[in-house]
Design a protein around this motif. Structure first.
Motif, PDB file in Angstrom:
ATOM      1  N   LYS A 170       0.863  -1.179   0.000  1.00 11.48           N
ATOM      2  CA  LYS A 170       0.000   0.000   0.000  1.00 11.48           C
ATOM      3  C   LYS A 170       0.902   1.233   0.000  1.00 11.48           C
ATOM      4  O   LYS A 170       1.566   1.537   0.985  1.00 11.48           O
ATOM      5  CB  LYS A 170      -0.891  -0.001   1.244  1.00 11.48           C
ATOM      6  CG  LYS A 170      -1.814   1.185   1.312  1.00 11.48           C
ATOM      7  CD  LYS A 170      -2.631   1.170   2.590  1.00 11.48           C
ATOM      8  CE  LYS A 170      -3.439   2.448   2.704  1.00 11.48           C
ATOM      9  NZ  LYS A 170      -4.045   2.581   4.019  1.00 11.48           N
ATOM     10  N   VAL A 171       0.941   1.917  -1.134  1.00 11.05           N
ATOM     11  CA  VAL A 171       1.827   3.072  -1.274  1.00 11.05           C
ATOM     12  C   VAL A 171       1.211   4.250  -0.532  1.00 11.05           C
ATOM     13  O   VAL A 171       0.064   4.626  -0.785  1.00 11.05           O
ATOM     14  CB  VAL A 171       2.076   3.409  -2.754  1.00 11.05           C
ATOM     15  CG1 VAL A 171       3.085   4.553  -2.865  1.00 11.05           C
ATOM     16  CG2 VAL A 171       2.558   2.185  -3.513  1.00 11.05           C
ATOM     17  N   LEU A 172       1.964   4.818   0.380  1.00 12.92           N
ATOM     18  CA  LEU A 172       1.483   5.952   1.167  1.00 12.92           C
ATOM     19  C   LEU A 172       1.776   7.272   0.471  1.00 12.92           C
ATOM     20  O   LEU A 172       0.891   8.105   0.298  1.00 12.92           O
ATOM     21  CB  LEU A 172       2.120   5.937   2.551  1.00 12.92           C
ATOM     22  CG  LEU A 172       1.872   4.668   3.382  1.00 12.92           C
ATOM     23  CD1 LEU A 172       2.678   4.694   4.663  1.00 12.92           C
ATOM     24  CD2 LEU A 172       0.393   4.489   3.660  1.00 12.92           C
ATOM     25  N   GLU A 173       3.040   7.440   0.081  1.00 11.21           N
ATOM     26  CA  GLU A 173       3.433   8.713  -0.539  1.00 11.21           C
ATOM     27  C   GLU A 173       4.625   8.501  -1.452  1.00 11.21           C
ATOM     28  O   GLU A 173       5.563   7.793  -1.113  1.00 11.21           O
ATOM     29  CB  GLU A 173       3.798   9.731   0.553  1.00 11.21           C
ATOM     30  CG  GLU A 173       4.186  11.083   0.026  1.00 11.21           C
ATOM     31  CD  GLU A 173       4.564  12.084   1.121  1.00 11.21           C
ATOM     32  OE1 GLU A 173       4.751  13.256   0.772  1.00 11.21           O
ATOM     33  OE2 GLU A 173       4.674  11.694   2.298  1.00 11.21           O
ATOM     34  N   VAL A 174       4.565   9.130  -2.602  1.00  7.01           N
ATOM     35  CA  VAL A 174       5.700   9.180  -3.521  1.00  7.01           C
ATOM     36  C   VAL A 174       5.877  10.631  -3.901  1.00  7.01           C
ATOM     37  O   VAL A 174       4.951  11.272  -4.384  1.00  7.01           O
ATOM     38  CB  VAL A 174       5.462   8.309  -4.778  1.00  7.01           C
ATOM     39  CG1 VAL A 174       6.595   8.501  -5.772  1.00  7.01           C
ATOM     40  CG2 VAL A 174       5.318   6.844  -4.393  1.00  7.01           C
ATOM     41  N   ARG A 175       7.062  11.138  -3.627  1.00 12.90           N
ATOM     42  CA  ARG A 175       7.422  12.515  -3.974  1.00 12.90           C
ATOM     43  C   ARG A 175       8.691  12.452  -4.811  1.00 12.90           C
ATOM     44  O   ARG A 175       9.791  12.268  -4.270  1.00 12.90           O
ATOM     45  CB  ARG A 175       7.673  13.317  -2.702  1.00 12.90           C
ATOM     46  CG  ARG A 175       6.972  14.625  -2.635  1.00 12.90           C
ATOM     47  CD  ARG A 175       7.239  15.322  -1.344  1.00 12.90           C
ATOM     48  NE  ARG A 175       7.971  14.439  -0.443  1.00 12.90           N
ATOM     49  CZ  ARG A 175       8.185  14.639   0.825  1.00 12.90           C
ATOM     50  NH1 ARG A 175       7.767  15.693   1.405  1.00 12.90           N
ATOM     51  NH2 ARG A 175       8.849  13.794   1.568  1.00 12.90           N
ATOM     52  N   ALA A 176       8.540  12.560  -6.118  1.00 12.15           N
ATOM     53  CA  ALA A 176       9.688  12.434  -7.021  1.00 12.15           C
ATOM     54  C   ALA A 176      10.623  13.627  -6.861  1.00 12.15           C
ATOM     55  O   ALA A 176      10.151  14.750  -6.771  1.00 12.15           O
ATOM     56  CB  ALA A 176       9.202  12.344  -8.459  1.00 12.15           C
ATOM     57  N   ILE A 204       9.841   7.650  -1.289  1.00 14.85           N
ATOM     58  CA  ILE A 204       8.900   6.570  -1.588  1.00 14.85           C
ATOM     59  C   ILE A 204       8.559   5.961  -0.235  1.00 14.85           C
ATOM     60  O   ILE A 204       9.456   5.545   0.501  1.00 14.85           O
ATOM     61  CB  ILE A 204       9.523   5.500  -2.504  1.00 14.85           C
ATOM     62  CG1 ILE A 204       9.952   6.127  -3.834  1.00 14.85           C
ATOM     63  CG2 ILE A 204       8.557   4.335  -2.718  1.00 14.85           C
ATOM     64  CD1 ILE A 204      11.244   5.632  -4.358  1.00 14.85           C
ATOM     65  N   SER A 205       7.278   5.926   0.104  1.00 13.55           N
ATOM     66  CA  SER A 205       6.847   5.398   1.398  1.00 13.55           C
ATOM     67  C   SER A 205       5.677   4.446   1.176  1.00 13.55           C
ATOM     68  O   SER A 205       4.751   4.760   0.432  1.00 13.55           O
ATOM     69  CB  SER A 205       6.429   6.553   2.307  1.00 13.55           C
ATOM     70  OG  SER A 205       5.939   6.065   3.531  1.00 13.55           O
ATOM     71  N   PHE A 206       5.756   3.264   1.830  1.00 16.09           N
ATOM     72  CA  PHE A 206       4.677   2.295   1.683  1.00 16.09           C
ATOM     73  C   PHE A 206       4.535   1.441   2.939  1.00 16.09           C
ATOM     74  O   PHE A 206       5.432   1.408   3.784  1.00 16.09           O
ATOM     75  CB  PHE A 206       4.887   1.401   0.444  1.00 16.09           C
ATOM     76  CG  PHE A 206       6.157   0.584   0.447  1.00 16.09           C
ATOM     77  CD1 PHE A 206       6.211  -0.661   1.057  1.00 16.09           C
ATOM     78  CD2 PHE A 206       7.297   1.055  -0.190  1.00 16.09           C
ATOM     79  CE1 PHE A 206       7.378  -1.424   1.033  1.00 16.09           C
ATOM     80  CE2 PHE A 206       8.470   0.306  -0.215  1.00 16.09           C
ATOM     81  CZ  PHE A 206       8.510  -0.939   0.398  1.00 16.09           C
ATOM     82  N   GLU A 207       3.382   0.757   3.013  1.00 19.43           N
ATOM     83  CA  GLU A 207       3.127  -0.217   4.065  1.00 19.43           C
ATOM     84  C   GLU A 207       3.052  -1.586   3.421  1.00 19.43           C
ATOM     85  O   GLU A 207       2.547  -1.725   2.303  1.00 19.43           O
ATOM     86  CB  GLU A 207       1.790   0.049   4.759  1.00 19.43           C
ATOM     87  CG  GLU A 207       1.802   1.207   5.697  1.00 19.43           C
ATOM     88  CD  GLU A 207       0.455   1.379   6.398  1.00 19.43           C
ATOM     89  OE1 GLU A 207       0.430   2.125   7.378  1.00 19.43           O
ATOM     90  OE2 GLU A 207      -0.559   0.782   5.959  1.00 19.43           O
ATOM     91  N   TRP A 208       3.546  -2.580   4.154  1.00 14.91           N
ATOM     92  CA  TRP A 208       3.438  -3.961   3.715  1.00 14.91           C
ATOM     93  C   TRP A 208       3.527  -4.857   4.928  1.00 14.91           C
ATOM     94  O   TRP A 208       3.804  -4.381   6.044  1.00 14.91           O
ATOM     95  CB  TRP A 208       4.473  -4.288   2.667  1.00 14.91           C
ATOM     96  CG  TRP A 208       5.906  -4.405   3.154  1.00 14.91           C
ATOM     97  CD1 TRP A 208       6.465  -3.855   4.275  1.00 14.91           C
ATOM     98  CD2 TRP A 208       6.948  -5.116   2.506  1.00 14.91           C
ATOM     99  NE1 TRP A 208       7.782  -4.172   4.351  1.00 14.91           N
ATOM    100  CE2 TRP A 208       8.112  -4.949   3.289  1.00 14.91           C
ATOM    101  CE3 TRP A 208       7.018  -5.868   1.354  1.00 14.91           C
ATOM    102  CZ2 TRP A 208       9.336  -5.522   2.941  1.00 14.91           C
ATOM    103  CZ3 TRP A 208       8.237  -6.430   1.014  1.00 14.91           C
ATOM    104  CH2 TRP A 208       9.377  -6.247   1.795  1.00 14.91           C
ATOM    105  N   GLU A 209       3.276  -6.148   4.712  1.00 14.73           N
ATOM    106  CA  GLU A 209       3.390  -7.098   5.816  1.00 14.73           C
ATOM    107  C   GLU A 209       4.864  -7.434   5.984  1.00 14.73           C
ATOM    108  O   GLU A 209       5.372  -8.427   5.471  1.00 14.73           O
ATOM    109  CB  GLU A 209       2.563  -8.366   5.540  1.00 14.73           C
ATOM    110  CG  GLU A 209       2.501  -9.268   6.759  1.00 14.73           C
ATOM    111  CD  GLU A 209       1.570 -10.452   6.568  1.00 14.73           C
ATOM    112  OE1 GLU A 209       1.660 -11.369   7.387  1.00 14.73           O
ATOM    113  OE2 GLU A 209       0.761 -10.465   5.623  1.00 14.73           O
ATOM    114  N   GLY A 210       5.557  -6.561   6.710  1.00 18.85           N
ATOM    115  CA  GLY A 210       6.996  -6.696   6.910  1.00 18.85           C
ATOM    116  C   GLY A 210       7.366  -7.792   7.883  1.00 18.85           C
ATOM    117  O   GLY A 210       8.503  -8.247   7.920  1.00 18.85           O
TER     118      GLY A 210
END
Length: 151
Positions: free
Chosen positions: A61-67, A71-77
């Protein structure tokens, strides 16, 4: 007791825009990290990744991308745990980029320490594979984890 957090860094001899594209573009990422990605990483997207060694697919689930710097995301880590990964890119010069990856957080207990060890190794491997691909067009991951494939 303080929670555990992963943090890795690597310097890559490529411009920040090229490093950024190497991470957000699934066609490029499939040359060093994943076997398949359903879409580019972009803010508020839900993406599916499949790794070469495992038949399961993983939801990101991508939270934020600022080119080109975040790059920030959530996953089952970790099993049953949705964790946040942040990849920060910093141009050190026109042709050099510092990539810092953090993943957080887990309790400072046995499960947390197991996660810390496993995912720190994973993000260090991701970083080395990204560098090898972008700088030398080498896929370090190819065949490296075939021993993990389920029969």
């Amino acid at each position: 007791m303080e929670n555990l957090e992963i943090k890795t860094n690597i310097q890559i001899g490529k411009p920040i825009e090229e490093v950024f594209e190497g991470i957000v573009d699934p066609a490029k990422m499939s040359n060093y990290f994943i076997a398949y990605g359903s879409a580019r990483l972009q803010s508020n997207a839900v993406v599916t990744w499949q790794f070469p060694e495992f038949p399961e697919q993983f939801t990101v689930k991508v939270l934020e991308v600022r080119a080109p710097e975040l790059i920030s995301f959530e996953w089952e880590g970790a099993a049953g745990q949705q964790l946040t990964v942040k990849m920060r890119l910093e141009a050190l010069s026109p042709g050099t980029t510092l990539v810092t990856i953090t993943e957080s957080s887990m309790p400072n207990n046995e499960a947390g320490i197991k996660w810390l060890k496993s995912n720190t190794e994973g993000w260090a491997n991701f970083s080395a594979c990204l560098k090898a691909f972008l700088e030398y067009n080498i896929n370090l991951r190819k065949g490296a984890f075939d021993f993990m494939k389920k029969p």
